[in-house]
Design a protein around this motif. Structure first.
Motif, PDB file in Angstrom:
ATOM      1  N   LYS A 270       1.434  -1.266   0.135  1.00  0.00           N
ATOM      2  CA  LYS A 270      -0.106  -0.311   0.351  1.00  0.00           C
ATOM      3  C   LYS A 270       0.857   1.168  -0.306  1.00  0.00           C
ATOM      4  O   LYS A 270       2.243   1.294   0.400  1.00  0.00           O
ATOM      5  CB  LYS A 270      -0.933  -0.078   1.526  1.00  0.00           C
ATOM      6  CG  LYS A 270      -2.176  -0.589   1.469  1.00  0.00           C
ATOM      7  CD  LYS A 270      -3.434  -0.600   1.906  1.00  0.00           C
ATOM      8  CE  LYS A 270      -4.178  -0.463   1.498  1.00  0.00           C
ATOM      9  NZ  LYS A 270      -5.570  -0.165   2.534  1.00  0.00           N
TER      10      LYS A 270
ATOM     11  N   PRO B 101      -4.085   1.988  -8.731  1.00  0.00           N
ATOM     12  CA  PRO B 101      -5.143   1.247  -7.937  1.00  0.00           C
ATOM     13  C   PRO B 101      -5.929   1.926  -7.044  1.00  0.00           C
ATOM     14  O   PRO B 101      -4.923   2.156  -5.256  1.00  0.00           O
ATOM     15  CB  PRO B 101      -4.508  -0.329  -7.421  1.00  0.00           C
ATOM     16  CG  PRO B 101      -3.176  -0.455  -8.963  1.00  0.00           C
ATOM     17  CD  PRO B 101      -3.242   0.878  -8.679  1.00  0.00           C
TER      18      PRO B 101
ATOM     19  N   GLU C 186      -7.645   1.172  -4.407  1.00  0.00           N
ATOM     20  CA  GLU C 186      -7.228   0.267  -2.869  1.00  0.00           C
ATOM     21  C   GLU C 186      -6.142   0.308  -2.282  1.00  0.00           C
ATOM     22  O   GLU C 186      -6.076  -0.305  -1.397  1.00  0.00           O
ATOM     23  CB  GLU C 186      -7.924  -1.291  -3.551  1.00  0.00           C
ATOM     24  CG  GLU C 186      -9.357  -1.282  -4.014  1.00  0.00           C
ATOM     25  CD  GLU C 186      -9.420  -0.995  -5.479  1.00  0.00           C
ATOM     26  OE1 GLU C 186      -8.395  -1.074  -6.379  1.00  0.00           O
ATOM     27  OE2 GLU C 186     -10.473  -0.729  -6.301  1.00  0.00           O
ATOM     28  N   ARG C 187      -5.352   0.233  -3.166  1.00  0.00           N
ATOM     29  CA  ARG C 187      -4.181   0.119  -2.563  1.00  0.00           C
ATOM     30  C   ARG C 187      -3.917   1.831  -2.097  1.00  0.00           C
ATOM     31  O   ARG C 187      -2.803   1.237  -1.642  1.00  0.00           O
ATOM     32  CB  ARG C 187      -2.764   0.091  -3.406  1.00  0.00           C
ATOM     33  CG  ARG C 187      -2.215  -1.967  -3.929  1.00  0.00           C
ATOM     34  CD  ARG C 187      -1.359  -1.782  -5.155  1.00  0.00           C
ATOM     35  NE  ARG C 187      -0.223  -1.399  -4.916  1.00  0.00           N
ATOM     36  CZ  ARG C 187       0.739  -1.233  -5.638  1.00  0.00           C
ATOM     37  NH1 ARG C 187       0.014  -1.401  -7.090  1.00  0.00           N
ATOM     38  NH2 ARG C 187       1.687  -0.740  -5.424  1.00  0.00           N
TER      39      ARG C 187
ATOM     40  N   GLU D  52      -3.833   5.013   0.816  1.00  0.00           N
ATOM     41  CA  GLU D  52      -4.160   5.280   2.127  1.00  0.00           C
ATOM     42  C   GLU D  52      -4.035   6.291   2.166  1.00  0.00           C
ATOM     43  O   GLU D  52      -2.541   7.149   1.789  1.00  0.00           O
ATOM     44  CB  GLU D  52      -3.500   4.067   3.165  1.00  0.00           C
ATOM     45  CG  GLU D  52      -4.067   4.831   4.852  1.00  0.00           C
ATOM     46  CD  GLU D  52      -3.281   4.119   5.455  1.00  0.00           C
ATOM     47  OE1 GLU D  52      -4.275   2.301   5.739  1.00  0.00           O
ATOM     48  OE2 GLU D  52      -2.449   3.464   5.634  1.00  0.00           O
TER      49      GLU D  52
ATOM     50  N   ARG E 294     -13.667   7.538  -0.324  1.00  0.00           N
ATOM     51  CA  ARG E 294     -13.922   5.936   0.475  1.00  0.00           C
ATOM     52  C   ARG E 294     -14.447   5.100  -0.641  1.00  0.00           C
ATOM     53  O   ARG E 294     -14.597   4.193  -1.005  1.00  0.00           O
ATOM     54  CB  ARG E 294     -14.474   5.995   1.499  1.00  0.00           C
ATOM     55  CG  ARG E 294     -13.459   5.707   3.011  1.00  0.00           C
ATOM     56  CD  ARG E 294     -14.238   4.802   4.064  1.00  0.00           C
ATOM     57  NE  ARG E 294     -14.835   6.632   4.658  1.00  0.00           N
ATOM     58  CZ  ARG E 294     -14.062   6.739   5.728  1.00  0.00           C
ATOM     59  NH1 ARG E 294     -13.206   6.294   6.297  1.00  0.00           N
ATOM     60  NH2 ARG E 294     -15.272   7.600   5.920  1.00  0.00           N
TER      61      ARG E 294
ATOM     62  N   GLY F  29     -12.661   3.533  -3.181  1.00  0.00           N
ATOM     63  CA  GLY F  29     -11.812   2.652  -2.682  1.00  0.00           C
ATOM     64  C   GLY F  29     -10.575   2.516  -2.042  1.00  0.00           C
ATOM     65  O   GLY F  29     -10.386   2.234  -1.210  1.00  0.00           O
ATOM     66  N   VAL F  30     -10.579   4.147  -1.575  1.00  0.00           N
ATOM     67  CA  VAL F  30      -9.339   4.785  -0.778  1.00  0.00           C
ATOM     68  C   VAL F  30      -9.662   4.259   0.397  1.00  0.00           C
ATOM     69  O   VAL F  30     -10.552   4.545   1.034  1.00  0.00           O
ATOM     70  CB  VAL F  30      -9.201   6.094  -1.127  1.00  0.00           C
ATOM     71  CG1 VAL F  30      -8.292   6.850  -0.351  1.00  0.00           C
ATOM     72  CG2 VAL F  30      -8.300   6.363  -3.091  1.00  0.00           C
ATOM     73  N   SER F  31      -8.399   4.501   1.546  1.00  0.00           N
ATOM     74  CA  SER F  31      -9.141   4.471   2.884  1.00  0.00           C
ATOM     75  C   SER F  31      -7.935   5.406   3.355  1.00  0.00           C
ATOM     76  O   SER F  31      -7.164   5.739   2.852  1.00  0.00           O
ATOM     77  CB  SER F  31      -8.202   2.677   3.385  1.00  0.00           C
ATOM     78  OG  SER F  31      -6.877   2.306   3.230  1.00  0.00           O
TER      79      SER F  31
ATOM     80  N   GLN G 131     -10.270   3.294   8.704  1.00  0.00           N
ATOM     81  CA  GLN G 131      -9.452   1.847   8.166  1.00  0.00           C
ATOM     82  C   GLN G 131      -8.602   1.510   9.343  1.00  0.00           C
ATOM     83  O   GLN G 131      -8.314   0.444   9.924  1.00  0.00           O
ATOM     84  CB  GLN G 131      -9.098   1.510   6.615  1.00  0.00           C
ATOM     85  CG  GLN G 131     -10.311   1.244   5.790  1.00  0.00           C
ATOM     86  CD  GLN G 131     -11.471   2.799   5.873  1.00  0.00           C
ATOM     87  OE1 GLN G 131     -10.947   3.806   5.277  1.00  0.00           O
ATOM     88  NE2 GLN G 131     -12.703   2.995   5.668  1.00  0.00           N
TER      89      GLN G 131
END
Ligand code: C2E
Ligand code: MG
Ligand code: MG
Ligand code: MG
Length: 288
Positions: A109, A138, A140-141, A143, A166, A169-171, A193
């Motif tokens: 990440k 991506p 999802e990777r 943050e 969010r 898909g971002v944390s 998260q």
């Protein structure tokens, strides 16, 4: 005598104030040209999984290398960039560079610090979305690390922006936890998260019973809210043992890695990190 003294003091303050203001303005101009002249560098500090000691993510940390070669840390210039609003362009630049660099690093990440002024800007989610699209990184990777001041200043805008972010898909991680006033209600409302335990909490826990109790209760609270926990600023083996046995998921600190330039990251992704309780410079090399 006292009256004269008072007057003198007053004009001294005035001069000092003007000087400071001028210095701030100068610094702001310099920051503006630093951005144009590409004087900023993004370093990356790997975070390891507490159990396997494998690198699971990197945090992007900004540096300013002045033309005279002097290296300036973010604690010095970020507050000035926030004051003038320049943090918006600097922050987008960091995101773009970091997403580009981190594309090459497999499945780990990437964390990027976002300041309050950025999150208050209602355009920010759209700009972030554009960067994700342009770089092909991506979501999802990715943050984002924010501190509680981001949320206290403008909770309504912050919550709306975080929802959009969010949605990509971002944390979102809460940085520097344990230094401020963040409450359980607050943690629930913003649905982070991850919780990053501030270095001060980690350091104090080694010697002080009440800090240790606070760390343990922070961790169990994070568990209850299904958040990951990272310990920041781990410098010694004793601290690593402590936060590991307390149940932290990730460890970040000089014991394992210093912030380093992007070209040095890849070589650390293969094997578990070995602890290294020794002074190293920011480029990961040993100092004499
Ligand atoms: P932070 O997000 O809490 O980052 C962790 C800080 O702790 C970094 O300082 C890191 O170099 C330092 N650190 C890591 N391990 C250790 C350790 O074992 N011992 C000690 N003593 N320190 C350790 P750095 O790089 O000087 O950054 C300071 C702060 O500046 C960051 O704190 C973050 O709030 C801010 N910052 C850095 N880069 C950016 C950026 O691109 N944008 C924004 N808005 N803020 C940034
Ligand atoms: Mg951070
Ligand atoms: Mg922190
Ligand atoms: Mg900090």
């Amino acid at each position: 005598v006292s009256k004269r003294g008072g007057k003198m003091r007053c004009s001294w303050f005035r001069e000092e104030f003007d000087r400071n203001l001028e210095a701030l303005r100068d610094m702001d101009d310099e920051l503006r040209s630093a951005l144009l002249n590409e004087e900023f560098r993004v370093l990356y500090q790997p975070l390891v999984d507490a159990k396997s000691r494998r690198v699971v993510s990197v945090e992007a940390l900004l540096r300013w290398v002045r033309p005279d070669g002097k290296l300036i840390g973010p604690d010095v210039f970020i507050p000035i960039a926030e004051e003038s609003g320049l943090i918006n362009s600097i922050g987008l630049w960091v995101l773009r560079v970091a997403c580009g660099d981190a594309l090459a690093w497999g499945n780990i990440k990437l964390s990027v610090n976002i300041s309050a002024a950025q999150l208050r800007n209602p355009e920010f989610p759209i700009q972030l979305g554009n960067i994700i699209e342009e770089t092909g990184f991506p979501a999802e990777r990715l943050e984002l690390e924010i501190t509680e001041t981001c949320l206290v200043l403008d909770p309504v805008v912050a919550e709306r922006s975080l929802d959009i972010i969010r949605g990509f898909g971002v944390s979102v991680a809460l940085d520097d936890f344990g230094t401020g006033y963040a409450s359980i209600g607050f943690l629930r409302q913003f649905r982070f998260q991850k919780l990053k335990l501030d270095r001060s909490l980690v350091v104090d826990s080694a010697g002080d019973e009440s800090s240790r109790a606070m760390m343990l209760s922070s961790i169990s609270m994070a568990r209850a809210l299904k958040m990951d926990v990272t310990a920041e600023g781990v410098e010694t083996q004793a601290q690593a043992d402590l936060v590991r046995s307390a149940g932290c998921d990730q460890i970040q600190g000089w014991l394992y890695f210093r912030p380093m330039p992007p070209e040095e990251i890849e070589q650390h992704l293969l094997l578990p990190a070995s602890p290294f309780e020794c002074e190293r410079d920011t480029y990961g090399k040993k100092i004499a």
